[in-house]
Design a protein around this motif. Structure first.
Motif, PDB file in Angstrom:
ATOM      1  N   ARG A 154      61.747  29.266   2.828  1.00 25.75           N
ATOM      2  CA  ARG A 154      61.708  30.598   2.221  1.00 25.75           C
ATOM      3  C   ARG A 154      62.002  30.532   0.723  1.00 25.75           C
ATOM      4  O   ARG A 154      61.348  31.197  -0.080  1.00 25.75           O
ATOM      5  CB  ARG A 154      62.702  31.535   2.901  1.00 25.75           C
ATOM      6  N   VAL A 155      62.981  29.715   0.339  1.00 28.86           N
ATOM      7  CA  VAL A 155      63.314  29.592  -1.082  1.00 28.86           C
ATOM      8  C   VAL A 155      62.150  28.983  -1.852  1.00 28.86           C
ATOM      9  O   VAL A 155      61.766  29.475  -2.926  1.00 28.86           O
ATOM     10  CB  VAL A 155      64.598  28.755  -1.273  1.00 28.86           C
TER      11      VAL A 155
ATOM     12  N   THR B  82      59.868  30.911  -4.618  1.00 29.16           N
ATOM     13  CA  THR B  82      59.775  30.374  -5.976  1.00 29.16           C
ATOM     14  C   THR B  82      58.317  30.220  -6.405  1.00 29.16           C
ATOM     15  O   THR B  82      57.933  30.611  -7.511  1.00 29.16           O
ATOM     16  CB  THR B  82      60.498  29.014  -6.059  1.00 29.16           C
ATOM     17  N   ILE B  83      57.510  29.675  -5.510  1.00 29.00           N
ATOM     18  CA  ILE B  83      56.094  29.474  -5.830  1.00 29.00           C
ATOM     19  C   ILE B  83      55.386  30.808  -5.993  1.00 29.00           C
ATOM     20  O   ILE B  83      54.670  31.029  -6.977  1.00 29.00           O
ATOM     21  CB  ILE B  83      55.414  28.613  -4.755  1.00 29.00           C
ATOM     22  N   LEU B  84      55.579  31.722  -5.058  1.00 27.24           N
ATOM     23  CA  LEU B  84      54.927  33.031  -5.148  1.00 27.24           C
ATOM     24  C   LEU B  84      55.421  33.821  -6.357  1.00 27.24           C
ATOM     25  O   LEU B  84      54.638  34.505  -7.022  1.00 27.24           O
ATOM     26  CB  LEU B  84      55.141  33.823  -3.862  1.00 27.24           C
ATOM     27  N   GLY B  85      56.703  33.718  -6.661  1.00 20.01           N
ATOM     28  CA  GLY B  85      57.236  34.390  -7.842  1.00 20.01           C
ATOM     29  C   GLY B  85      56.640  33.831  -9.116  1.00 20.01           C
ATOM     30  O   GLY B  85      56.332  34.572 -10.050  1.00 20.01           O
ATOM     31  N   GLY B  86      56.444  32.521  -9.169  1.00 20.91           N
ATOM     32  CA  GLY B  86      55.823  31.904 -10.333  1.00 20.91           C
ATOM     33  C   GLY B  86      54.378  32.333 -10.497  1.00 20.91           C
ATOM     34  O   GLY B  86      53.925  32.638 -11.605  1.00 20.91           O
ATOM     35  N   VAL B  87      53.657  32.397  -9.394  1.00 21.47           N
ATOM     36  CA  VAL B  87      52.253  32.830  -9.447  1.00 21.47           C
ATOM     37  C   VAL B  87      52.177  34.283  -9.890  1.00 21.47           C
ATOM     38  O   VAL B  87      51.362  34.648 -10.744  1.00 21.47           O
ATOM     39  CB  VAL B  87      51.569  32.627  -8.076  1.00 21.47           C
TER      40      VAL B  87
END
Length: 77
Positions: free
Chosen positions: A13-14, A18-23
């Protein structure tokens, strides 16, 4: 202590967050930059048009002043 499966799920989940937030952050900044660039290009076009108009007005005033000076130098016969 938490069971090993839930710890692994927490890591997933973390990392996914992190990846989705960066995208999402990249997409938002891309949209902001492109809209800002378009706004600045339009602003530059308006500024250049205004400067050309001012230059033409100044040239017209200068030409008119020169015509008046010549009219005073050469009286009608």
């Amino acid at each position: 202590m938490a069971p090993p499966g839930s710890r692994r799920w927490a890591y997933v989940r973390v990392m996914a967050g992190t990846i989705l937030g960066g995208v999402l952050g990249f997409y938002v900044m891309h949209r902001v930059e492109t809209s800002y660039k378009a706004m600045m290009e339009e602003r530059l076009r308006r500024y250049e048009a205004q400067m050309l108009k001012r230059a033409k007005d100044a040239q017209n005033l200068q030409d008119e002043a020169e015509r008046k000076d010549q009219a005073q130098l050469l009286p009608d016969a």
